[in-house]
Design an enzyme around this catalytic site. Structure first.
Site, PDB file in Angstrom:
ATOM      1  N   ASP A   1       0.987  -0.984  -0.025  1.00 25.20           N
ATOM      2  CA  ASP A   1      -0.012  -0.100  -0.069  1.00 25.20           C
ATOM      3  C   ASP A   1       0.918   1.135  -0.024  1.00 25.20           C
ATOM      4  O   ASP A   1       2.106   1.218   0.681  1.00 25.20           O
ATOM      5  CB  ASP A   1      -1.166   0.015   1.209  1.00 25.20           C
ATOM      6  CG  ASP A   1      -0.138   0.154   2.553  1.00 25.20           C
ATOM      7  OD1 ASP A   1       0.775  -0.882   2.549  1.00 25.20           O
ATOM      8  OD2 ASP A   1      -0.655   0.613   3.293  1.00 25.20           O
TER       9      ASP A   1
ATOM     10  N   GLU B   1       0.145  -1.057   5.870  1.00 22.22           N
ATOM     11  CA  GLU B   1       1.101  -0.511   6.761  1.00 22.22           C
ATOM     12  C   GLU B   1       0.948   0.750   6.842  1.00 22.22           C
ATOM     13  O   GLU B   1       1.206   1.705   7.951  1.00 22.22           O
ATOM     14  CB  GLU B   1       2.506  -0.888   6.050  1.00 22.22           C
ATOM     15  CG  GLU B   1       3.727  -0.455   7.043  1.00 22.22           C
ATOM     16  CD  GLU B   1       4.219   0.806   7.153  1.00 22.22           C
ATOM     17  OE1 GLU B   1       5.029   1.047   7.825  1.00 22.22           O
ATOM     18  OE2 GLU B   1       3.797   1.611   6.178  1.00 22.22           O
TER      19      GLU B   1
END
EC number: 3.5.1.18
Length: 384
Positions: A73, A138
């Site tokens: 991400d 994250e």
């Protein structure tokens, strides 16, 4: 962009950047990586949770286990008009690869894959196991990503011996700094109760701002610890204060303070909480205090992993790396629960989370080489 044919890492990094994986979306990144790992004999396992995509991949059944960890991400792009080229259309200009996630951390993911491909091709019968732990959560709240995979592995007794997290740790040149630990992060929401009233009649009210001020000054001046070889002393910082209605003639009835500790491994969350409460109680405040621990500190000393990675950096770039624990938190804080040695190593971090995020093209293949040499230094050493 047209990646050069002799740069497989650059080509894969560009493929990953083209996938708009804004937290918690994975946008197909894990499928792309899994397709490269499957022919190498990796056992692939999805441990998705609450809309977050997680991949645990392992080649081999025995220890030691060397794991590469990271996230697919990326943070939002910000204003598109501020980008020199579309953030999810990778582009090379003046020796730099541009795109959201170029530095944080899709180049590292590509380098993981190509390093493993090269290592397995040369050493198909290596000892131990190679693993990857990847998540799409994250950059967000990080409650359904790496922590969920770690919980699943711990529940079935799987432990790691070494872990390299691909966070962008370099400062001026590739490999000049690696993180061998991170400070803990402990936040508090403090609400001090008073009695609202008219400013002309303070004897009929109780101003919580005035009551809190001496305690706040004491907390700000406290020396919480002295740090150690790897950590600076623990810090305490106020991030926000709110009180009152906005009117100038009303004494507020409550004051809310948000604060945060960044703490060294010589302190614990429990000890910092206890000392904070002691100060507030001693000042006779009527208060509520909610705590949130977002990460415990972790540290990896100068052991096998630091030595192997430092040698790999030196052999690849000629740079003598510096150990550091500066910066924010990372998913290493979760992995440390099942792994004794966790280190972060990745590209230069100057452009992360900014518009026109980029990474130097001439650092892409060397990063893969660093990861490959780390594999050789650890897993081939087991046979000697």
């Amino acid at each position: 962009m047209t990646p050069t044919p002799d740069s497989p890492t650059l080509a894969l990094a560009a493929e990953l950047i083209a996938l708009p994986s804004v937290t918690p979306e994975d946008a197909g990144c894990l499928d792309l990586i899994a397709a490269r790992l499957a022919p190498l004999g990796f056992r692939l396992e999805r441990i998705d949770s609450a809309g977050v995509s997680n991949l645990w991949a392992r080649r081999g059944e025995t220890r030691p286990v060397l794991c590469f960890a990271g996230h697919t991400d990326v943070v939002p792009t910000g204003p598109l008009e501020a980008w020199q080229s579309p953030p999810f259309a990778p582009a090379i200009r003046d020796g730099l690869l541009y795109g959201r996630g170029a530095a944080d951390m899709k180049t590292s993911l590509a380098a993981f894959v190509t390093a493993i491909e090269a290592f397995v091709a040369a050493h198909p019968d290596h000892t131990g196991s190679i693993a990857l732990l990847l998540t799409s959560d994250e950059e967000g709240v990080a409650t359904d990503g790496t922590v969920k995979v770690v919980e699943a592995l711990a529940a079935r007794g799987e432990r790691l011996d070494w872990c390299v997290v691909g966070e962008p740790t370099s400062v001026n040149a590739l490999g000049d700094m690696i993180k061998n630990g991170r400070r803990g992060s402990l936040s508090g929401t403090l609400r001090v109760k008073g009695v609202q009233g008219h400013v002309a009649y303070p004897h009929l009210a109780r101003n919580p701002v005035h009551q809190l001020a001496p305690a706040l000054a004491e907390l700000a001046a406290m020396r919480w610890d002295e740090g150690n070889e790897f950590f600076p002393p623990t810090t305490w910082q106020v991030s926000n204060i709110r009180a009152g209605t906005g009117a100038t003639n009303i004494i507020p009835g409550e004051c809310e303070v948000l604060f945060n500790f960044r703490f060294a491994s010589v302190s614990t969350a429990e000890s910092l909480q206890a000392r904070t409460h002691e100060v507030l109680d001693r000042h006779g405040l009527e208060y509520e205090l909610d705590w949130h621990l977002s990460g415990k500190p972790f540290i990896t000393g100068r052991g096998r992993l630091v030595a192997a990675l430092s040698e790999a950096i030196r052999a690849t770039t000629g740079v003598e790396t510096e150990l550091s624990t500066t910066g924010g938190t990372s998913d290493g804080r979760f992995i440390a629960d099942i792994c004794a040695e966790v280190v972060e190593c990745g590209p230069v971090n100057a452009s992360i989370h900014k518009v026109n995020e980029c990474v130097a093209v001439d650092a892409v293949e060397p990063l893969s080489a660093i990861y490959r040499r780390t594999l050789e230094n650890l897993l081939l050493a087991e046979t000697n």
